[in-house]
Design a protein around this motif. Structure first.
Motif, mmCIF file in Angstrom:
data_model
loop_
_atom_site.group_PDB
_atom_site.id
_atom_site.type_symbol
_atom_site.label_atom_id
_atom_site.label_comp_id
_atom_site.label_asym_id
_atom_site.label_seq_id
_atom_site.Cartn_x
_atom_site.Cartn_y
_atom_site.Cartn_z
ATOM 1 N N LEU A 238 31.235 46.218 31.689
ATOM 2 C CA LEU A 238 31.658 45.551 32.923
ATOM 3 C C LEU A 238 32.937 46.158 33.486
ATOM 4 O O LEU A 238 33.054 46.340 34.706
ATOM 5 C CB LEU A 238 31.846 44.055 32.681
ATOM 6 N N THR A 239 33.909 46.467 32.635
ATOM 7 C CA THR A 239 35.118 47.112 33.153
ATOM 8 C C THR A 239 34.782 48.485 33.735
ATOM 9 O O THR A 239 35.333 48.883 34.771
ATOM 10 C CB THR A 239 36.179 47.269 32.051
ATOM 11 N N GLY A 240 33.866 49.205 33.091
ATOM 12 C CA GLY A 240 33.449 50.503 33.623
ATOM 13 C C GLY A 240 32.728 50.379 34.947
ATOM 14 O O GLY A 240 32.992 51.150 35.885
ATOM 15 N N VAL A 241 31.838 49.406 35.055
ATOM 16 C CA VAL A 241 31.092 49.203 36.303
ATOM 17 C C VAL A 241 32.034 48.824 37.437
ATOM 18 O O VAL A 241 31.940 49.365 38.547
ATOM 19 C CB VAL A 241 30.015 48.121 36.114
ATOM 20 N N TRP A 242 32.966 47.926 37.182
ATOM 21 C CA TRP A 242 33.890 47.490 38.243
ATOM 22 C C TRP A 242 34.775 48.652 38.704
ATOM 23 O O TRP A 242 35.030 48.798 39.902
ATOM 24 C CB TRP A 242 34.729 46.317 37.745
ATOM 25 N N ASN A 243 35.237 49.462 37.773
ATOM 26 C CA ASN A 243 36.059 50.609 38.166
ATOM 27 C C ASN A 243 35.252 51.623 38.969
ATOM 28 O O ASN A 243 35.749 52.175 39.966
ATOM 29 C CB ASN A 243 36.646 51.288 36.925
ATOM 30 N N GLN A 244 34.008 51.874 38.565
ATOM 31 C CA GLN A 244 33.185 52.833 39.297
ATOM 32 C C GLN A 244 32.823 52.304 40.678
ATOM 33 O O GLN A 244 32.779 53.071 41.645
ATOM 34 C CB GLN A 244 31.909 53.141 38.498
ATOM 35 N N LEU A 245 32.579 51.025 40.797
ATOM 36 C CA LEU A 245 32.292 50.453 42.110
ATOM 37 C C LEU A 245 33.496 50.606 43.037
ATOM 38 O O LEU A 245 33.344 50.864 44.242
ATOM 39 C CB LEU A 245 31.896 48.984 41.979
ATOM 40 N N PHE A 246 34.695 50.442 42.499
ATOM 41 C CA PHE A 246 35.890 50.644 43.323
ATOM 42 C C PHE A 246 35.987 52.102 43.775
ATOM 43 O O PHE A 246 36.248 52.376 44.948
ATOM 44 C CB PHE A 246 37.152 50.259 42.548
ATOM 45 N N LEU A 247 35.794 53.037 42.847
ATOM 46 C CA LEU A 247 35.893 54.453 43.188
ATOM 47 C C LEU A 247 34.887 54.848 44.259
ATOM 48 O O LEU A 247 35.188 55.649 45.143
ATOM 49 C CB LEU A 247 35.680 55.314 41.937
ATOM 50 N N LEU A 248 33.681 54.272 44.189
ATOM 51 C CA LEU A 248 32.641 54.612 45.148
ATOM 52 C C LEU A 248 32.854 53.926 46.499
ATOM 53 O O LEU A 248 32.562 54.501 47.548
ATOM 54 C CB LEU A 248 31.266 54.240 44.584
ATOM 55 N N GLY A 249 33.341 52.701 46.468
ATOM 56 C CA GLY A 249 33.485 51.938 47.707
ATOM 57 C C GLY A 249 34.790 52.169 48.442
ATOM 58 O O GLY A 249 34.848 52.029 49.668
ATOM 59 N N ALA A 250 35.844 52.556 47.716
ATOM 60 C CA ALA A 250 37.163 52.702 48.345
ATOM 61 C C ALA A 250 37.202 53.757 49.446
ATOM 62 O O ALA A 250 37.849 53.537 50.479
ATOM 63 C CB ALA A 250 38.221 53.012 47.278
ATOM 64 N N PRO A 251 36.541 54.926 49.301
ATOM 65 C CA PRO A 251 36.581 55.896 50.405
ATOM 66 C C PRO A 251 36.017 55.347 51.708
ATOM 67 O O PRO A 251 36.513 55.692 52.790
ATOM 68 C CB PRO A 251 35.728 57.065 49.876
ATOM 69 N N ALA A 252 34.995 54.500 51.629
ATOM 70 C CA ALA A 252 34.447 53.898 52.848
ATOM 71 C C ALA A 252 35.467 52.968 53.485
ATOM 72 O O ALA A 252 35.606 52.924 54.721
ATOM 73 C CB ALA A 252 33.167 53.137 52.526
ATOM 74 N N TRP B 180 35.930 36.687 39.219
ATOM 75 C CA TRP B 180 37.092 36.766 40.095
ATOM 76 C C TRP B 180 38.287 37.362 39.359
ATOM 77 O O TRP B 180 39.051 38.158 39.929
ATOM 78 C CB TRP B 180 37.448 35.371 40.627
ATOM 79 N N ALA B 181 38.462 36.988 38.080
ATOM 80 C CA ALA B 181 39.568 37.541 37.291
ATOM 81 C C ALA B 181 39.367 39.037 37.077
ATOM 82 O O ALA B 181 40.321 39.827 37.184
ATOM 83 C CB ALA B 181 39.665 36.821 35.951
ATOM 84 N N LEU B 182 38.130 39.442 36.777
ATOM 85 C CA LEU B 182 37.839 40.858 36.587
ATOM 86 C C LEU B 182 38.053 41.636 37.881
ATOM 87 O O LEU B 182 38.614 42.741 37.877
ATOM 88 C CB LEU B 182 36.402 41.037 36.096
ATOM 89 N N THR B 183 37.636 41.069 39.010
ATOM 90 C CA THR B 183 37.785 41.748 40.301
ATOM 91 C C THR B 183 39.254 41.917 40.670
ATOM 92 O O THR B 183 39.690 43.007 41.066
ATOM 93 C CB THR B 183 37.054 40.963 41.400
ATOM 94 N N LEU B 184 40.038 40.849 40.551
ATOM 95 C CA LEU B 184 41.463 40.928 40.875
ATOM 96 C C LEU B 184 42.190 41.889 39.935
ATOM 97 O O LEU B 184 43.054 42.661 40.372
ATOM 98 C CB LEU B 184 42.094 39.540 40.801
ATOM 99 N N ALA B 185 41.840 41.839 38.647
ATOM 100 C CA ALA B 185 42.487 42.733 37.679
ATOM 101 C C ALA B 185 42.150 44.193 37.970
ATOM 102 O O ALA B 185 43.010 45.076 37.863
ATOM 103 C CB ALA B 185 42.051 42.365 36.256
ATOM 104 N N THR B 186 40.903 44.460 38.345
ATOM 105 C CA THR B 186 40.502 45.831 38.678
ATOM 106 C C THR B 186 41.226 46.325 39.922
ATOM 107 O O THR B 186 41.719 47.458 39.959
ATOM 108 C CB THR B 186 38.980 45.909 38.889
ATOM 109 N N LEU B 187 41.304 45.484 40.949
ATOM 110 C CA LEU B 187 42.022 45.863 42.165
ATOM 111 C C LEU B 187 43.495 46.136 41.874
ATOM 112 O O LEU B 187 44.066 47.114 42.374
ATOM 113 C CB LEU B 187 41.887 44.760 43.212
ATOM 114 N N ALA B 188 44.110 45.281 41.059
ATOM 115 C CA ALA B 188 45.520 45.480 40.725
ATOM 116 C C ALA B 188 45.711 46.788 39.967
ATOM 117 O O ALA B 188 46.648 47.550 40.242
ATOM 118 C CB ALA B 188 46.027 44.301 39.891
#
Length: 341
Positions: free
Chosen positions: A119-133, A223-231
């Motif tokens: 899950l931590t890997g998936v959330w980080n990869q989703l950020f990397l893929l979505g952030a450029p957009a 929500w905790a995982l999402t906020l922690a990943t964004l931070a």
């Protein structure tokens, strides 16, 4: 052996070419060193604060996915696993494998460890893929443009959508998870046979079991995982911003939106396992993007190199220390090791 030799040659060529030939043509290293040497103590303090904040935000994502891990163990885990990606080729896969081994060594249950690492890997990869957009959208709203960013952002967005749909679909029901798992197992096994490796032993039922565990955890902690990943991700960007501003790259030269767009582009490109930690690739890509937006050559190169030093060397040093001491942090017999919630 041939693959290893080729990999080493590629790393040497890329790193040597960037630091010995390309960057010196963009800026004089002497001027870069003078720019860094003129930092005031207030600016140094600001850089130190951003670096410390970046380091401490490594831990929360694992704390969110593995309740009971604790901050100290989570920090040791993330520093060691991230440092491994700077040493060994293979990108995020190396860090995830080390994180799994450390958590198992601490006595955490295999299912809980697999879920936390995945899950931590998936959330980080989703950020990397979505952030450029997101960066492209912000840049477009502000009236700017960048053809390379647009291309990479669209590709990243397409992969992001596909990955998100596949992930949500796999979690939507046992039947879908079983079909997706069986299909993924066949594809991976086919790829392994091409390199004369044994097929995978997991399949659709493995993904069904993972789905049931993931749904239970995400219902309470998404929500905790999402906020922690964004931070954790945005604290890295903060280090870049502080480096730019303290070394003289003003908002008139490179705006915050342009810096974010450049950073998201290079983070995605740097995640490709070309060189360990994206060394050479990140420096060249980030320098080119920031200079293209209007940053002064010497100041941009100084800021990019300092940014890389502050985001790589502290984690590398702490990771080596963490690798030497992590076994001492195994939970004591009276300290319960949490299982899946």
């Amino acid at each position: 052996m041939k693959r290893r030799v080729i990999g080493i040659v590629v790393v040497v060529v890329v790193v040597g070419g960037v630091f010995l030939f390309v960057l010196p043509k963009i800026a004089d290293y002497g001027a870069v060193l003078r720019t860094i040497g003129e930092l005031t103590w207030e600016q140094t303090l600001a850089l130190a604060g951003a670096t410390v904040l970046n380091i401490v935000t490594f831990a929360p994502p694992f704390m969110a996915t593995l309740p009971g891990l604790g901050f100290v163990r989570a920090l040791v885990l993330t520093q060691a696993s991230t440092a491994s990606t700077y040493i060994a080729p293979g990108g995020a896969a190396v860090g995830m494998a080390l994180a799994y081994a450390m958590l198992r060594g601490w006595g955490f249950q295999p299912a809980a460890v697999t879920l936390a690492v995945a899950l931590t890997g998936v959330w980080n990869q989703l950020f990397l893929l979505g952030a450029p957009a997101v960066g492209l959208a912000l840049l477009t709203v502000s009236g700017g443009s960048n053809p390379l960013l647009q291309t990479v952002a669209l590709i990243g967005l397409a992969i992001f959508v596909v990955a998100l749909v596949a992930f949500v679909g796999a979690l939507s029901g046992d039947d879908v998870a079983r079909r997706v798992g069986d299909l993924a197992a066949r594809i991976v096994s086919w790829g392994l046979r091409l390199i004369r490796r044994q097929p995978v032993v997991w399949g659709g039922e493995s993904l069904v079991a993972f789905r049931r565990e993931a749904v239970g955890l995400l219902r309470r902690r998404w929500w905790a995982l999402t906020l922690a990943t964004l931070a954790g991700q945005l604290s890295v960007f903060l280090v870049l911003v502080v480096c730019l501003r303290t070394l003289g790259v003003t908002s008139h030269q490179v705006t915050l939106t342009e810096a974010f767009a450049s950073w998201t582009l290079v983070r995605l490109l740097g995640s490709l396992p070309i060189t360990p930690g994206g060394i050479g690739v990140v420096e060249l890509g980030l320098t080119g993007a920031l200079v293209g937006f209007g940053g002064a050559n010497d100041a941009v190169v100084a800021a990019v190199l300092l940014y890389r030093v502050l985001t790589v060397l502290p984690t590398l040093a702490l990771g080596l220390v963490a690798g030497a001491m992590w076994r001492r942090l195994r939970p004591r017999e009276h300290e319960p090791v949490p299982e899946l919630p």
